[in-house]
Design a protein around this motif. Sequence first.
Motif, PDB file in Angstrom:
ATOM      1  N   VAL A 129       0.867  -1.175   0.000  1.00 43.59           N
ATOM      2  CA  VAL A 129       0.000   0.000   0.000  1.00 43.59           C
ATOM      3  C   VAL A 129       0.908   1.231   0.000  1.00 43.59           C
ATOM      4  CG1 VAL A 129      -1.886   1.197   1.165  1.00 43.59           C
ATOM      5  CG2 VAL A 129      -1.757  -1.307   1.237  1.00 43.59           C
ATOM      6  N   LEU A 147      -2.058   0.796  -5.049  1.00 44.74           N
ATOM      7  CA  LEU A 147      -1.607  -0.510  -4.572  1.00 44.74           C
ATOM      8  C   LEU A 147      -0.632  -1.119  -5.577  1.00 44.74           C
ATOM      9  CD1 LEU A 147      -5.107  -1.913  -3.492  1.00 44.74           C
ATOM     10  CD2 LEU A 147      -3.523  -0.504  -2.149  1.00 44.74           C
ATOM     11  N   GLU A 171      -6.805  -1.365 -10.989  1.00 48.77           N
ATOM     12  CA  GLU A 171      -6.306  -0.197 -10.262  1.00 48.77           C
ATOM     13  C   GLU A 171      -6.688   1.114 -10.964  1.00 48.77           C
ATOM     14  OE1 GLU A 171      -4.106   0.622  -7.201  1.00 48.77           O
ATOM     15  OE2 GLU A 171      -5.684  -0.843  -6.988  1.00 48.77           O
ATOM     16  N   ARG A 261      -9.089   6.623  -2.600  1.00 51.68           N
ATOM     17  CA  ARG A 261      -9.374   5.669  -1.513  1.00 51.68           C
ATOM     18  C   ARG A 261      -8.586   5.950  -0.242  1.00 51.68           C
ATOM     19  NH1 ARG A 261      -7.364   0.769  -5.058  1.00 51.68           N
ATOM     20  NH2 ARG A 261      -5.939   2.442  -5.661  1.00 51.68           N
ATOM     21  N   THR A 281      -6.562   3.487   4.182  1.00 55.94           N
ATOM     22  CA  THR A 281      -6.800   3.154   2.778  1.00 55.94           C
ATOM     23  C   THR A 281      -7.877   2.077   2.679  1.00 55.94           C
ATOM     24  OG1 THR A 281      -4.441   3.532   2.393  1.00 55.94           O
ATOM     25  CG2 THR A 281      -5.685   2.452   0.633  1.00 55.94           C
ATOM     26  N   VAL A 283      -9.419  -0.756   0.768  1.00 56.19           N
ATOM     27  CA  VAL A 283      -8.831  -1.590  -0.293  1.00 56.19           C
ATOM     28  C   VAL A 283      -9.818  -2.533  -0.972  1.00 56.19           C
ATOM     29  CG1 VAL A 283      -6.489  -1.474   0.645  1.00 56.19           C
ATOM     30  CG2 VAL A 283      -8.021  -3.317   1.385  1.00 56.19           C
ATOM     31  N   ASP A 284     -11.078  -2.568  -0.515  1.00 58.42           N
ATOM     32  CA  ASP A 284     -12.057  -3.440  -1.191  1.00 58.42           C
ATOM     33  C   ASP A 284     -13.471  -2.928  -0.938  1.00 58.42           C
ATOM     34  OD1 ASP A 284     -12.808  -4.291   1.386  1.00 58.42           O
ATOM     35  OD2 ASP A 284     -11.584  -6.109   1.291  1.00 58.42           O
TER      36      ASP A 284
END
Length: 324
Positions: A129, A147, A171, A261, A281, A283-284
């Motif tokens: 990250v 990422l 991304e 994000r 952050t 991430v999903d």
Amino acid sequence: IIMSEKQPSNWQKAIDGEWHGCPSLFEHDGTWVGTNKVSRASEFKDGRTTYWMDTRFDAAGPLMDRFEIGSRMEFGVVDSDQDRIYTGPDFVGSGRPFGLLVDSNYYSPGWNVNLRTVNHVVPEMGLQVYSSQLFEADTLVGVFNGLYVVTHDHDSNPETQQKVSDFLDKEKLDGKKPFNLPVKHQGVFTGEFEVYDENQQLIGHNKVTVTHRPINLLHSEQTIEIEGVINRKWTAMRTRNGNSHQFHGPDMYGNGKSYGRYLYSIRHSFGEAYKMWSRETVVDADHTMVCVWQFMESQKEKYTTFGVLRFEPGENVLAATYVD
């Protein structure tokens, strides 16, 4: 010591391989303006460490001219677990490793920016990250973040090349997604963070629990509870207006700014010389957050902590309303 007898640092071993990412590029106000396809590696050979980076920017506006300088970056590194010193020509400055995280501050003559770069390797997710805040002195002029995934056979393995290509495509889409906490569902974030002291030594772990309750679409109340090396509890109301965030007490006051994000914040603990710098952050799609929380006491670094918070949703407290 003869050069060939030198050994790479623990951080150098942790980042072995070629890393691939497509970080997003943001104006200072948070406007997304494009991406930067990156391949990079830090290579230890014959007692010397060389960092190289191939970049290809695809952006709009003046930042494109500023950052696409048209050459491969390649610079020396004095490698150690205390300080990684970057010896140019592309970057001059240093980074501080904390286990699987490095917090760097260095200058790019070609870009004319001073960078604060935070790189956090998360093995359980197979990710690094990454973010860089870009300054002229103390003035923020832009942000890179995104990422990365690592490979060891990218040049020779078509399957690896396809995996990286698919990751980069994702991304490019995800990089511009705004940072949002669960807007309508209350719930609990939980995780375990490693804790390092000001001498970069691992001194233990914190159990982190964040209780989250939306009040309306732009306000929420959160209680952060930390147990372990640090034992603390803070409650604050959070507000969000676009990508500007505020923390209104009673226990923590401060603000933050999100770039896609990533949310960067500074929060002050009420009534004491204690504050928290954070990079969080998402991430999903499940609101999983990879966090770096640094604590300062008397304006000096006290603890650097980091880990993954996973969200367990509860009730939808902002369900549809009706007038009968």
